[in-house]
Write a protein that holds these residues in place. Structure first.
Motif, mmCIF file in Angstrom:
data_model
loop_
_atom_site.group_PDB
_atom_site.id
_atom_site.type_symbol
_atom_site.label_atom_id
_atom_site.label_comp_id
_atom_site.label_asym_id
_atom_site.label_seq_id
_atom_site.Cartn_x
_atom_site.Cartn_y
_atom_site.Cartn_z
ATOM 1 N N GLU A 117 0.813 -1.219 0.000
ATOM 2 C CA GLU A 117 0.000 0.000 0.000
ATOM 3 C C GLU A 117 0.846 1.269 0.000
ATOM 4 N N ASP A 118 1.890 1.334 0.828
ATOM 5 C CA ASP A 118 2.692 2.562 0.924
ATOM 6 C C ASP A 118 3.481 2.826 -0.357
ATOM 7 N N LEU A 119 3.801 1.805 -1.127
ATOM 8 C CA LEU A 119 4.527 2.002 -2.382
ATOM 9 C C LEU A 119 3.581 2.299 -3.545
ATOM 10 N N ARG A 120 2.316 1.825 -3.434
ATOM 11 C CA ARG A 120 1.349 2.071 -4.513
ATOM 12 C C ARG A 120 1.032 3.554 -4.678
ATOM 13 N N GLU A 121 1.181 4.335 -3.619
ATOM 14 C CA GLU A 121 0.874 5.770 -3.690
ATOM 15 C C GLU A 121 1.861 6.511 -4.586
ATOM 16 N N ALA A 122 3.119 6.109 -4.598
ATOM 17 C CA ALA A 122 4.137 6.811 -5.376
ATOM 18 C C ALA A 122 4.245 6.293 -6.797
ATOM 19 N N ALA A 123 3.702 5.109 -7.087
ATOM 20 C CA ALA A 123 3.854 4.474 -8.401
ATOM 21 C C ALA A 123 3.355 5.339 -9.552
ATOM 22 N N PRO A 124 2.146 5.939 -9.502
ATOM 23 C CA PRO A 124 1.672 6.727 -10.651
ATOM 24 C C PRO A 124 2.596 7.910 -10.978
ATOM 25 N N MET A 125 3.153 8.527 -9.950
ATOM 26 C CA MET A 125 4.022 9.677 -10.198
ATOM 27 C C MET A 125 5.280 9.250 -10.956
ATOM 28 N N PHE A 126 5.918 8.190 -10.536
ATOM 29 C CA PHE A 126 7.142 7.758 -11.208
ATOM 30 C C PHE A 126 6.854 7.197 -12.594
ATOM 31 N N GLN A 127 5.704 6.572 -12.765
ATOM 32 C CA GLN A 127 5.327 6.100 -14.093
ATOM 33 C C GLN A 127 5.104 7.285 -15.028
ATOM 34 N N TYR A 128 4.504 8.347 -14.503
ATOM 35 C CA TYR A 128 4.297 9.563 -15.299
ATOM 36 C C TYR A 128 5.640 10.162 -15.705
ATOM 37 N N PHE A 129 6.573 10.232 -14.760
ATOM 38 C CA PHE A 129 7.901 10.769 -15.073
ATOM 39 C C PHE A 129 8.554 9.967 -16.193
ATOM 40 N N ARG A 130 8.412 8.659 -16.124
ATOM 41 C CA ARG A 130 9.031 7.789 -17.123
ATOM 42 C C ARG A 130 8.406 8.034 -18.501
ATOM 43 N N LEU A 131 7.068 8.136 -18.545
ATOM 44 C CA LEU A 131 6.378 8.384 -19.818
ATOM 45 C C LEU A 131 6.759 9.734 -20.407
ATOM 46 N N GLU A 132 6.849 10.732 -19.569
ATOM 47 C CA GLU A 132 7.225 12.064 -20.046
ATOM 48 C C GLU A 132 8.666 12.088 -20.544
ATOM 49 N N GLN A 133 9.508 11.312 -19.934
ATOM 50 C CA GLN A 133 10.910 11.254 -20.335
ATOM 51 C C GLN A 133 11.049 10.610 -21.713
ATOM 52 N N GLU A 134 10.167 9.665 -22.017
ATOM 53 C CA GLU A 134 10.253 8.967 -23.287
ATOM 54 C C GLU A 134 9.615 9.734 -24.435
ATOM 55 N N LYS A 135 8.807 10.729 -24.141
ATOM 56 C CA LYS A 135 8.171 11.517 -25.198
ATOM 57 C C LYS A 135 9.223 12.297 -25.962
ATOM 58 N N GLU A 136 8.993 12.382 -27.256
ATOM 59 C CA GLU A 136 9.880 13.188 -28.088
ATOM 60 C C GLU A 136 9.295 14.582 -28.211
ATOM 61 N N ILE A 137 10.152 15.526 -28.119
ATOM 62 C CA ILE A 137 9.721 16.913 -28.247
ATOM 63 C C ILE A 137 9.843 17.294 -29.713
ATOM 64 N N PRO A 138 8.744 17.697 -30.332
ATOM 65 C CA PRO A 138 8.822 18.058 -31.752
ATOM 66 C C PRO A 138 9.661 19.328 -31.921
ATOM 67 N N GLN A 139 10.535 19.285 -32.871
ATOM 68 C CA GLN A 139 11.387 20.437 -33.167
ATOM 69 C C GLN A 139 10.670 21.338 -34.166
ATOM 70 N N PRO A 140 10.656 22.625 -33.920
ATOM 71 C CA PRO A 140 10.015 23.518 -34.885
ATOM 72 C C PRO A 140 10.825 23.551 -36.179
ATOM 73 N N ALA A 141 10.117 23.677 -37.252
ATOM 74 C CA ALA A 141 10.790 23.730 -38.554
ATOM 75 C C ALA A 141 11.609 25.013 -38.633
ATOM 76 N N ALA A 142 12.795 24.869 -39.116
ATOM 77 C CA ALA A 142 13.682 26.027 -39.226
ATOM 78 C C ALA A 142 13.178 26.932 -40.334
ATOM 79 N N ARG A 143 13.056 28.188 -40.015
ATOM 80 C CA ARG A 143 12.612 29.166 -40.998
ATOM 81 C C ARG A 143 13.810 29.930 -41.501
#
Length: 159
Positions: free
Chosen positions: A39-65
């Motif tokens: 129970e005490d570890l289940r509370e922190a799990a969603p936060m760390f999973q979110y961090f992991r998902l956000e870390q794996e996202k690619e940031i789109p680069q704006p097209a160079a003008r």
């Protein structure tokens, strides 16, 4: 991995004393162990999973003008030139008006003209003006004397 070790790492994390490697271990643990957590570890799990998902996202680069360099032509900035011309015209007009006013004052020669034809009449008017001035100054002096008495009384009370 041992739950007690994860609890110790979480405690360090909440205190702000964990290293980057320890935070990486926590992220990895909570991503790989999604079920059957205490129970005490289940509370922190969603936060760390979110961090992991956000870390794996690619940031789109704006097209160079690419903006081509253009040579500007002098006539393209006509409003700037017009503004400068208007300012110069305004300053010139002001100087001209000032000079005309000076010439009018010199031509009129106000310093040589007398407002009274009769010297005795001028003397009487001067006396009236000086008496008016004297009365107003005396009123101010009376008020200052009252203030002086008040200051003296205040000093006596303080002493």
């Amino acid at each position: 991995m041992d739950y007690n070790k994860i609890r110790a790492l979480l405690e360090k994390y909440w205190e702000g004393e964990s290293s980057l490697e320890e935070e990486q271990m926590l992220r990895h643990f909570f991503v790989t162990h999604t079920q059957a957590l205490p129970e005490d570890l289940r509370e922190a799990a969603p936060m760390f999973q979110y961090f992991r998902l956000e870390q794996e996202k690619e940031i789109p680069q704006p097209a160079a003008r690419i903006v081509p360099l253009r040579k500007s032509k002098p006539w393209q900035h006509w409003m700037k030139y017009a503004a400068v011309l208007l300012i110069m015209a305004g300053v010139g007009y002001s100087v001209q008006q000032f000079r005309q006013k000076q010439h009018q004052l010199i031509a009129a020669d106000w310093t040589q003209q007398d407002t009274f034809e009769d010297p005795e009449k001028a003397y009487a008017e001067t006396q009236k003006a000086l008496q008016l001035l004297s009365r107003n100054l005396n009123k101010g002096t009376e008020q200052m004397e009252k203030l002086s008495y008040f200051n003296d009384a205040t000093q006596k009370i303080k002493n």
